[in-house]
Scaffold this active site. Structure first.
Site, short mmCIF file in Angstrom:
data_model
loop_
_atom_site.label_atom_id
_atom_site.label_comp_id
_atom_site.label_asym_id
_atom_site.label_seq_id
_atom_site.Cartn_x
_atom_site.Cartn_y
_atom_site.Cartn_z
N PHE A 187 5.31 -9.80 0.33
CA PHE A 187 6.15 -8.74 -0.23
C PHE A 187 5.34 -7.47 -0.51
O PHE A 187 4.16 -7.45 -0.41
CB PHE A 187 6.86 -9.21 -1.49
CG PHE A 187 7.72 -10.41 -1.25
CD1 PHE A 187 8.36 -10.58 -0.02
CD2 PHE A 187 7.89 -11.38 -2.19
CE1 PHE A 187 9.14 -11.68 0.23
CE2 PHE A 187 8.67 -12.49 -1.96
CZ PHE A 187 9.28 -12.64 -0.74
N TRP A 221 12.66 -4.31 -1.80
CA TRP A 221 11.22 -4.39 -2.12
C TRP A 221 10.68 -5.77 -1.74
O TRP A 221 9.55 -5.89 -1.26
CB TRP A 221 11.01 -4.14 -3.63
CG TRP A 221 9.57 -4.28 -4.06
CD1 TRP A 221 8.63 -3.29 -4.08
CD2 TRP A 221 8.91 -5.47 -4.50
NE1 TRP A 221 7.44 -3.79 -4.52
CE2 TRP A 221 7.57 -5.12 -4.78
CE3 TRP A 221 9.31 -6.78 -4.70
CZ2 TRP A 221 6.64 -6.04 -5.25
CZ3 TRP A 221 8.38 -7.70 -5.15
CH2 TRP A 221 7.07 -7.32 -5.42
N HIS A 222 11.52 -6.80 -1.96
CA HIS A 222 11.05 -8.16 -1.70
C HIS A 222 10.82 -8.44 -0.22
O HIS A 222 10.00 -9.28 0.13
CB HIS A 222 12.03 -9.18 -2.27
CG HIS A 222 11.84 -9.39 -3.74
ND1 HIS A 222 12.45 -8.61 -4.68
CD2 HIS A 222 11.08 -10.27 -4.42
CE1 HIS A 222 12.08 -9.00 -5.88
NE2 HIS A 222 11.25 -10.01 -5.76
N GLY A 223 11.57 -7.78 0.64
CA GLY A 223 11.35 -8.06 2.06
C GLY A 223 12.23 -7.21 2.94
O GLY A 223 13.30 -6.77 2.55
N SER A 255 15.42 -3.49 -5.52
CA SER A 255 14.60 -4.66 -5.81
C SER A 255 14.65 -5.65 -4.64
O SER A 255 13.63 -6.20 -4.23
CB SER A 255 15.10 -5.32 -7.09
OG SER A 255 14.59 -6.62 -7.20
#
Lengths: 314, 477
Positions: free
Chosen positions: B477, B325-327, B322
């Site tokens: 993102f 995934w955000h950056g 997670s």
């Protein structure tokens, strides 16, 4: 479907009514009260000022010249009309509006590097918004041309006073800074003295909107018979080349010489060049630095005065 | 195209009006055109990526579906692997290539080896993580047999590119959204009012709170060296609401926009800052991503029906993914890992503490305060530009109080605080009543309430919004 249209039309009608009521109340307030905080200077300048000497510019000028000292020493009315964060767009609109009512004998325009960066027509001019529609053509035209959608968006009083209403409300209870007399606002002595800021004046453009506005400003002063002094207050910079050797200053010198404008470059004044304790940060003098700089300015102004203009000792 | 741009204010009513005026058969093609136009306003060439992602996942899903009918179980596994691989490769190249290169370069430098690894300097396509995950989710669902493969390519392309949720979610599930493209929508005034009202709330959150605090947050976080702990703490508090209002605001505008053309998108945020535990927080924050990760990562890893150590490993792995995934930055990985550890801690606490203690009113209040502070600490990693910056911010907050940085002046600090108060008051009010945001029963009294709320919200936006704000944070993102 019917319910949807009733909702849309009722919402729009009530919103427009409230907007108009809000606009009427705000106009009554602006007309009949001195607006506090950041607006106090502007309010005074537009409605009351009869000062002989006017200092103007952004915060760099606001925090540099103690106009109360100048006024006391010179025996003439001096007002610091500079305003935080304002660009030449604002200065020009302000001068045009003031000249409609009163003509000062001298205007001292304080500049620094950022004034030569084009930040768009409408950058940071919301200070003028409460005076929209009061007959100040220069203010109206600046606000209307600031953003493409402004011409119609300004019809909404809610939009026109966006966040400004809160500033005005709040400034009835708190002051925006340490307010001195005659418009001057002093910066404190900071807990940690600033580091020199690296800067390259050669990056500044010698073309574009700021230059057009400066030329217009000079022409306006000339046509109104106002003595214009452009000055660069001391800054705590570590410049790649001194301001005096930069293309910007070269162009400004030529412009000043051709139009009879006095030009004072104190950006690297020797009294301030190695003493960080006189600064609040890289761009602004603290009150100790402002006092010293004011005395330097005072000497120059005295030198410029003819003997009969100088105040006599009691 | 940004939701907070003038062009969207023109685009939206035109799309809604034309959509309802068109014959039913022409509506989906029109929405598809509008969606691609919406995306191509940003960078036209990257629409090809969505097209590629759509076509590959659509074809793979049909292939999987056909293989299922002829009993090609092993081949189905190959096809799903290929499909996921292709999509993750696209994501990897455009989003993570720079990060991987940089990390390898740093590692080699630490070992004293200097190799010039080329940096491709690719522009990150807006919303790539959202539509890639949505497309992968669909293919996996077809593979699992929970939905049928969509035969129509245009309908499937619309599912992937549906403009309200294209660039920042919610990450929709095929079983929720795809069937809606086959429905015969009729204009519903109540739903449209509700949709516009949700959009107004979204704009309030984005323009009045997120954009008003962003100047202060940026000024502090982009120059942490120069600021003391007090200013950093305020900037962190502001960022806590900036990220929420930015993203939840976007989601509300997206859901509201979809509602106006007759579509129901899933709820993405459910008052996350009223959570009383970390587990509760993740049931309320970015629900579409959390549920996606639960279904397609956490459960396939084994979920909670396994030994405790493996269960905790599954939690941590899911949160690390997670974070990534955000950056493409180690700060996001640490943020993910931090929440993974908090989640494990929450699990342990729930196992140890007796139920009567957990459900006690005082425990809940302490849980709310603790969760808010822990989440706020996590946002330091999320916002900081580098890992060392994040630790500097935490250290200064703990050890270096001082005079508050004034930013753009006292009004610029106090107005957002006031608006955050308004937002939280509404969140608390909504939490304690069960009905929907707007009463659409159609009685004159209910309509009057809706009009009053709409007018109040519109006036608040006009009076308090920052109209010079920037992009939505989650676009990156």
């Amino acid at each position: 479907m019917k319910r949807f249209w009733i909702w849309i039309l009722a919402s729009l009608a009530i919103l427009a009514t409230l907007d108009a009521l809000f606009g009427a109340a705000s106009r009554w307030y602006v007309k009949n009260h001195v607006i506090p905080g950041d607006y106090r200077s502007l309010d005074y300048l537009l409605k009351e000022s009869t000062d002989d000497v006017m200092v103007t510019g952004s915060s760099v000028a606001l925090n540099s010249i103690n106009t109360a000292t100048l006024a006391d020493s010179m025996g003439t009315a001096v007002y610091n009309a500079a305003s935080n964060g304002q660009t030449l767009t604002y200065q020009l609109a302000l001068l045009k509006s003031i000249l409609k009512r009163h003509t000062p004998s001298t205007v001292m325009l304080g500049l620094y590097s950022a004034d030569f960066v084009d930040r768009g027509a409408g950058a940071r001019i919301n200070l003028l918004a409460p005076y929209y529609g009061f007959g100040y053509q220069a203010i109206d035209s600046v606000l209307e041309t600031a953003e493409p959608q402004n011409r119609w968006a300004l019809k909404s009083n809610f939009y026109r006073l966006n966040t400004i209403w809160f500033r005005i409300l709040l400034y009835n209870f708190v002051e925006p800074g340490v307010k001195g007399r005659n418009g001057f606002i002093a910066k404190d002595i900071p807990p940690i003295f600033p580091e020199k800021m690296k800067y390259d004046y050669r990056d500044l453009s010698t073309e574009g909107r700021p230059w057009e506005q400066l030329s217009e400003y000079i022409a306006l002063c000339r046509s109104a018979g106002v003595k214009l002094i452009i000055f660069f207050p001391p800054v705590w910079f570590d410049p790649a080349v001194p301001l005096a050797e930069s293309p910007v200053f070269d162009r400004l010198s030529r412009l000043a010489a051709s139009s009879g404008v006095e030009l004072w470059n104190d950006a690297e004044h020797p009294r301030f060049a190695s003493d960080s304790t006189l600064f609040f940060n890289a761009n602004h003098l603290n009150y100790r630095g402002a006092d010293i700089y004011t005395s330097i300015i005072l000497d120059r102004l005295r030198d410029m005065q003819t003997p009969d203009e100088q105040p006599t000792a009691l | 195209m940004l939701f907070n741009s003038l062009s969207f204010l023109v685009f939206f009513p035109i799309v809604v009006l034309v959509y309802w005026l068109l014959p039913v058969k022409a509506r989906n093609p029109f929405l598809l055109l509008a969606s691609y136009y919406f995306y191509m306003n940003w960078e036209p060439v990257y629409a090809l990526l969505i097209l590629f992602s759509s076509v590959t996942t659509w074809a793979c899903a049909l292939w999987i579906s056909r293989l299922a009918t002829i009993g090609g179980g092993k081949n189905r596994r190959w096809v799903i692997g290929l499909c996921i691989g292709i999509n993750l490769l696209i994501l990897g190249v455009f989003k993570y290539a720079g990060f991987i290169n940089g990390s390898i370069r740093d590692l080699l430098q630490m070992l004293g080896i200097s190799i010039d690894i080329p940096d491709f300097g690719l522009l990150l396509p807006v919303g790539i993580s959202f539509y890639t995950f949505q497309a992968i989710g669909y293919t996996v669902d077809v593979y699992r047999g929970t939905i049928r493969a969509e035969r129509s390519l245009p309908v499937y392309m619309l599912f992937v590119s549906f403009f309200p949720q294209l660039v920042a979610g919610p990450i929709e599930r095929a079983r929720n959204l795809l069937p809606q493209f086959g429905e015969r929508h009729r204009f519903d005034g109540g739903a449209c009012i509700h949709g516009i009202y949700m959009m107004l709330w979204g704009y309030f959150m984005k323009l009045c709170i997120a954009d008003n605090v962003s100047t202060y947050v940026d000024a502090v976080y982009n120059n942490l060296e120069a600021h003391n702990g007090t200013s950093i703490a305020l900037a962190t508090f502001f960022f806590t609401f900036q990220i929420f209002c930015d993203f939840a605001g976007y989601s509300l505008i997206a859901i509201g926009t979809a509602k106006c053309v007759g579509f129901r998108l899933m709820t993405n945020f459910r008052k996350p800052y009223l959570s009383t535990s970390i587990r509760d927080f993740w049931h309320r924050w970015h629900i579409s991503l959390t549920s996606w990760l639960t279904d397609y990562v956490y459960i396939p890893l084994g979920g909670s029906r396994c030994k405790r150590a493996k269960h905790y490993r599954n939690i941590l792995s899911t949160f690390l993914i997670s974070g990534l995934w955000h950056g493409a930055n180690w700060t996001f990985v640490i943020w993910g890992g931090y929440h993974g550890l908090l989640m494990i801690g929450d699990n342990v606490a729930h196992r140890i503490l007796p139920e009567r203690v957990v459900s006690h009113r005082l425990t809940k209040m302490a849980g709310w305060a603790g969760t808010f502070i822990l989440v706020m600490i996590g946002w330091v990693f999320f916002r900081a530009n580098t890992v060392s910056d994040a630790f500097m911010a935490l250290r200064k907050m703990a050890t270096a109080p001082g005079t508050l940085y004034n930013g753009e002046g006292k009004p610029a600090i106090l107005l957002p605080i006031l608006l955050i108060g308004v937002l939280m008051a509404k969140e608390i009010y909504d939490e304690h009543r069960s009905s929907d945001i707007t009463d659409l029963s159609g009685t004159p009294r209910a309509l009057g309430h809706t009009v009053a709320k709409t007018v109040a919200l519109s006036a608040m936006i006009l009076l308090c919004a920052s109209f010079f704000g920037g992009q939505f944070i989650y676009f990156q993102f």
